[in-house]
Design a protein around this motif. Structure first.
Motif, PDB file in Angstrom:
ATOM      1  N   VAL A  33      85.722 -95.559 110.527  1.00 28.53           N
ATOM      2  CA  VAL A  33      85.472 -95.611 109.090  1.00 28.53           C
ATOM      3  C   VAL A  33      86.733 -96.162 108.438  1.00 28.53           C
ATOM      4  O   VAL A  33      87.826 -96.069 108.996  1.00 28.53           O
ATOM      5  CB  VAL A  33      85.093 -94.238 108.492  1.00 28.53           C
ATOM      6  N   TYR A  34      86.568 -96.747 107.268  1.00 28.42           N
ATOM      7  CA  TYR A  34      87.662 -97.414 106.589  1.00 28.42           C
ATOM      8  C   TYR A  34      87.878 -96.785 105.220  1.00 28.42           C
ATOM      9  O   TYR A  34      86.920 -96.588 104.467  1.00 28.42           O
ATOM     10  CB  TYR A  34      87.360 -98.909 106.448  1.00 28.42           C
ATOM     11  N   LEU A  35      89.126 -96.464 104.926  1.00 32.71           N
ATOM     12  CA  LEU A  35      89.506 -95.916 103.630  1.00 32.71           C
ATOM     13  C   LEU A  35      90.133 -97.051 102.845  1.00 32.71           C
ATOM     14  O   LEU A  35      91.179 -97.586 103.236  1.00 32.71           O
ATOM     15  CB  LEU A  35      90.501 -94.762 103.811  1.00 32.71           C
ATOM     16  N   THR A  36      89.480 -97.464 101.762  1.00 34.57           N
ATOM     17  CA  THR A  36      89.971 -98.577 100.967  1.00 34.57           C
ATOM     18  C   THR A  36      90.215 -98.115  99.533  1.00 34.57           C
ATOM     19  O   THR A  36      89.572 -97.175  99.059  1.00 34.57           O
ATOM     20  CB  THR A  36      88.970 -99.750 100.948  1.00 34.57           C
ATOM     21  N   GLU A  37      91.158 -98.790  98.875  1.00 36.11           N
ATOM     22  CA  GLU A  37      91.406 -98.482  97.471  1.00 36.11           C
ATOM     23  C   GLU A  37      90.300 -99.084  96.634  1.00 36.11           C
ATOM     24  O   GLU A  37      89.829-100.182  96.893  1.00 36.11           O
ATOM     25  CB  GLU A  37      92.752 -99.035  97.023  1.00 36.11           C
ATOM     26  N   ALA A  38      89.885 -98.341  95.625  1.00 37.83           N
ATOM     27  CA  ALA A  38      88.861 -98.779  94.687  1.00 37.83           C
ATOM     28  C   ALA A  38      89.420 -98.592  93.279  1.00 37.83           C
ATOM     29  O   ALA A  38      90.397 -97.861  93.094  1.00 37.83           O
ATOM     30  CB  ALA A  38      87.581 -97.963  94.890  1.00 37.83           C
ATOM     31  N   PRO A  39      88.826 -99.232  92.280  1.00 46.48           N
ATOM     32  CA  PRO A  39      89.346 -99.105  90.918  1.00 46.48           C
ATOM     33  C   PRO A  39      89.451 -97.654  90.431  1.00 46.48           C
ATOM     34  O   PRO A  39      90.347 -97.318  89.673  1.00 46.48           O
ATOM     35  CB  PRO A  39      88.342 -99.885  90.073  1.00 46.48           C
ATOM     36  N   ASP A  40      88.564 -96.803  90.897  1.00 48.06           N
ATOM     37  CA  ASP A  40      88.562 -95.409  90.436  1.00 48.06           C
ATOM     38  C   ASP A  40      89.110 -94.436  91.466  1.00 48.06           C
ATOM     39  O   ASP A  40      88.933 -93.231  91.343  1.00 48.06           O
ATOM     40  CB  ASP A  40      87.149 -95.008  90.025  1.00 48.06           C
ATOM     41  N   GLY A  41      89.772 -94.921  92.507  1.00 44.29           N
ATOM     42  CA  GLY A  41      90.343 -94.029  93.524  1.00 44.29           C
ATOM     43  C   GLY A  41      90.272 -94.666  94.895  1.00 44.29           C
ATOM     44  O   GLY A  41      90.785 -95.751  95.111  1.00 44.29           O
TER      45      GLY A  41
END
Length: 74
Positions: A33-41
């Motif tokens: 699984v991949y943890l990516t930055e998003a505009p809201d977190g």
């Protein structure tokens, strides 16, 4: 919403995904699984963002150079 609690996993820290989340994400043991930055977190996803970026580039090349690719296929 699913709340995850940080726990000790061997000599590291981690969290355990509930089986409902694993089923919804269509994951199985050994998957990444991949943890990516998003505009809201942050966003946790089973989809490789680098692969998605590469596919968009490939689609653009195939569209822009379709006549060349058609000639090469003959």
């Amino acid at each position: 919403m699913v709340t995850l609690k940080i726990t000790t996993v061997g000599a590291s820290s981690g969290f355990i995904l509930p089986k409902e989340a694993i089923a919804r994400m269509k994951l199985k043991k050994g998957d990444s699984v991949y943890l990516t930055e998003a505009p809201d977190g942050y966003r946790l996803t089973p989809y490789d963002p680098d692969f998605e970026r590469q596919m968009k580039i490939a689609e653009a090349v195939m569209h822009d150079d379709r006549e060349i690719l058609r000639a090469l296929s003959k």
